[in-house]
Design a protein around this motif. Structure first.
Motif, PDB file in Angstrom:
ATOM      1  N   LEU A  30      14.463   5.722   8.886  1.00  0.00           N
ATOM      2  CA  LEU A  30      13.291   4.840   8.811  1.00  0.00           C
ATOM      3  C   LEU A  30      12.007   5.645   8.992  1.00  0.00           C
ATOM      4  O   LEU A  30      10.999   5.394   8.308  1.00  0.00           O
ATOM      5  N   ALA A  31      12.033   6.600   9.921  1.00  0.00           N
ATOM      6  CA  ALA A  31      10.866   7.458  10.130  1.00  0.00           C
ATOM      7  C   ALA A  31      10.581   8.295   8.878  1.00  0.00           C
ATOM      8  O   ALA A  31       9.415   8.491   8.499  1.00  0.00           O
ATOM      9  N   MET A  32      11.629   8.775   8.219  1.00  0.00           N
ATOM     10  CA  MET A  32      11.457   9.543   6.994  1.00  0.00           C
ATOM     11  C   MET A  32      10.907   8.668   5.870  1.00  0.00           C
ATOM     12  O   MET A  32      10.125   9.138   5.031  1.00  0.00           O
ATOM     13  N   ALA A  33      11.302   7.392   5.852  1.00  0.00           N
ATOM     14  CA  ALA A  33      10.759   6.459   4.860  1.00  0.00           C
ATOM     15  C   ALA A  33       9.260   6.240   5.103  1.00  0.00           C
ATOM     16  O   ALA A  33       8.474   6.148   4.153  1.00  0.00           O
ATOM     17  N   TYR A  34       8.864   6.162   6.377  1.00  0.00           N
ATOM     18  CA  TYR A  34       7.443   6.028   6.717  1.00  0.00           C
ATOM     19  C   TYR A  34       6.669   7.249   6.242  1.00  0.00           C
ATOM     20  O   TYR A  34       5.560   7.126   5.697  1.00  0.00           O
ATOM     21  N   ASP A  35       7.239   8.422   6.422  1.00  0.00           N
ATOM     22  CA  ASP A  35       6.611   9.664   5.970  1.00  0.00           C
ATOM     23  C   ASP A  35       6.376   9.643   4.467  1.00  0.00           C
ATOM     24  O   ASP A  35       5.289   9.980   3.978  1.00  0.00           O
ATOM     25  N   ARG A  36       7.371   9.203   3.699  1.00  0.00           N
ATOM     26  CA  ARG A  36       7.228   9.121   2.239  1.00  0.00           C
ATOM     27  C   ARG A  36       6.215   8.048   1.831  1.00  0.00           C
ATOM     28  O   ARG A  36       5.471   8.225   0.858  1.00  0.00           O
ATOM     29  N   TYR A  37       6.188   6.963   2.574  1.00  0.00           N
ATOM     30  CA  TYR A  37       5.231   5.881   2.267  1.00  0.00           C
ATOM     31  C   TYR A  37       3.793   6.378   2.412  1.00  0.00           C
ATOM     32  O   TYR A  37       2.953   6.159   1.528  1.00  0.00           O
TER      33      TYR A  37
ATOM     34  N   PRO B 213      -2.269   9.237   0.554  1.00  0.00           N
ATOM     35  CA  PRO B 213      -2.244  10.706   0.599  1.00  0.00           C
ATOM     36  C   PRO B 213      -3.459  11.328   1.287  1.00  0.00           C
ATOM     37  O   PRO B 213      -3.344  12.393   1.905  1.00  0.00           O
ATOM     38  N   LEU B 214      -4.618  10.679   1.203  1.00  0.00           N
ATOM     39  CA  LEU B 214      -5.822  11.227   1.820  1.00  0.00           C
ATOM     40  C   LEU B 214      -5.787  11.154   3.341  1.00  0.00           C
ATOM     41  O   LEU B 214      -6.490  11.911   4.020  1.00  0.00           O
ATOM     42  N   HIS B 215      -4.989  10.253   3.883  1.00  0.00           N
ATOM     43  CA  HIS B 215      -4.883  10.085   5.331  1.00  0.00           C
ATOM     44  C   HIS B 215      -3.571  10.659   5.881  1.00  0.00           C
ATOM     45  O   HIS B 215      -3.248  10.439   7.043  1.00  0.00           O
ATOM     46  N   TYR B 216      -2.849  11.397   5.030  1.00  0.00           N
ATOM     47  CA  TYR B 216      -1.507  11.859   5.407  1.00  0.00           C
ATOM     48  C   TYR B 216      -1.530  12.759   6.638  1.00  0.00           C
ATOM     49  O   TYR B 216      -0.724  12.594   7.561  1.00  0.00           O
ATOM     50  N   THR B 217      -2.443  13.720   6.669  1.00  0.00           N
ATOM     51  CA  THR B 217      -2.471  14.668   7.782  1.00  0.00           C
ATOM     52  C   THR B 217      -2.854  14.005   9.106  1.00  0.00           C
ATOM     53  O   THR B 217      -2.552  14.552  10.176  1.00  0.00           O
ATOM     54  N   VAL B 218      -3.505  12.848   9.033  1.00  0.00           N
ATOM     55  CA  VAL B 218      -3.887  12.131  10.248  1.00  0.00           C
ATOM     56  C   VAL B 218      -2.768  11.198  10.701  1.00  0.00           C
ATOM     57  O   VAL B 218      -2.413  11.143  11.885  1.00  0.00           O
ATOM     58  N   LEU B 219      -2.198  10.462   9.736  1.00  0.00           N
ATOM     59  CA  LEU B 219      -1.179   9.456  10.068  1.00  0.00           C
ATOM     60  C   LEU B 219       0.189  10.066  10.357  1.00  0.00           C
ATOM     61  O   LEU B 219       1.007   9.464  11.055  1.00  0.00           O
ATOM     62  N   VAL B 220       0.451  11.253   9.799  1.00  0.00           N
ATOM     63  CA  VAL B 220       1.751  11.900  10.020  1.00  0.00           C
ATOM     64  C   VAL B 220       1.500  13.336  10.488  1.00  0.00           C
ATOM     65  O   VAL B 220       1.919  14.295   9.837  1.00  0.00           O
TER      66      VAL B 220
END
Length: 318
Positions: free
Chosen positions: A115-122, A128-135
């Motif tokens: 589930l955590a990996m699914a959140y990462d892909r989501y 994508p612009l907030h990826y480094t902040v959210l993950v």
């Protein structure tokens, strides 16, 4: 309880087969399988830890998944392999309960990690612009820790429900490990309430995780088909590998545990794939669908092969 009953101190495991020839074939097959696949999972972890280019959250989760798979496959297979040369094959009550605790704890932890990996892909696909902040690294560690913690809470609940069951005979389990379904059937008291609670804790969790993962990845694939990016094929391949692992892991679990009050056909065979074979192949599926990690693994192996050759040449000179 009837005075003629004696409290069960151990359980007899019937195993996969009673035929000696079949047992020998199965032993060498599973031993060969572990000698090939288990080092592969270790290699995945070493590759990700040793390559700075594989520092993204996706690879962090993959390394943790590989480690979880190794732990999960260290619960039942060692006992199963040893039992091929034992007659009769027994397991003490305490060992049975401990096996059950770790089997379901680690299995649930793996489900929550998916589930955590699914959140990462989501986040990677939809934000994508907030990826480094959210993950970020802290979020990844929290998600992995929460997966382990939630898994052991799940396993502890099943463990607490199982040890309350009164076992007074018979003590024969038609399986190669301590299966919670069969243990409830061996209890010498009315266990309908306990079985219902186990279903709510086990079956419902499995179905919910399975449904959430399928819905999330179907949504992500639909999202990808509407986008036109250079990384579209690579991300799609990543999502497809995730979906394959979801079916590989949850398919047998749904088949076995969603119908707690019924005996399902070929249950022992499905349980074998669910607890022994499939877990070790999960990380390998991700690896085969990822060019970056395959390239890094080959570099690591080539480096060590070259080191061994140079070391052997040095030894032969003296």
């Amino acid at each position: 309880m009837d005075e003629n009953y004696t409290v069960v101190r151990e359980f007899v495991l019937l195993g996969l087969s009673q035929a000696h020839e079949v047992q020998s074939v199965l032993f060498f097959f599973f031993l060969l399988f572990y000698m090939i696949i288990l080092p592969g999972n270790v290699l995945i972890i070493l590759t990700i830890q040793g390559d700075s280019q594989l520092g993204s959250p996706m690879y962090f989760f993959l390394a943790n998944l590989a480690f979880l798979d190794i732990c999960y496959c260290s619960v039942t297979p060692p006992k199963m392999l040893a039992d091929f040369f034992s007659n009769p094959t027994t397991i003490s009550y305490n060992a049975c309960m401990i096996q059950l605790l770790f089997l379901h704890s680690l299995g649930a932890a793996e489900a929550f990690l998916l589930l955590a990996m699914a959140y990462d892909r989501y986040v990677a696909i939809c934000k994508p612009l907030h990826y480094t902040v959210l993950v970020n690294r802290t979020v990844c560690r929290v998600l992995v820790g929460a997966s382990w913690g939630s898994g052991f809470i799940h396993g502890t609940i099943l463990f607490a429900l199982t040890i309350k069951l009164p076992f007074c005979g018979p003590n024969i389990l038609d399986n190669f490990f301590c299966d919670v379904r069969q243990l409830t059937k061996l209890a010498c008291a009315n266990t309908y309430t306990v079985e219902l609670l186990m279903f709510l804790n086990n079956g419902v969790v499995i179905v919910l995780c399975f449904a959430l993962l399928l819905i999330s990845y179907m949504f992500l694939l639909l999202k990808l088909w509407t986008q036109f990016t250079k990384a579209k094929n690579r991300i799609t391949s990543s999502c497809v590998s995730h979906i394959i692992v979801v079916f590989v892991m949850f398919g047998p679990a749904v088949y076995i545990y969603v119908l707690p009050f019924q005996t399902v056909p070929k249950e022992k065979v499905v349980a074998l794939f669910h607890t022994v074979i499939f877990p070790l192949t999960n990380s390998m599926i991700y690896t085969l669908c990822n060019k970056e990690i395959k390239s890094s693994m080959w570099k690591l192996v080539s480096k060590h092969i070259l080191w061994c050759r140079l070391h052997l040449k040095f030894v032969y000179r003296f």
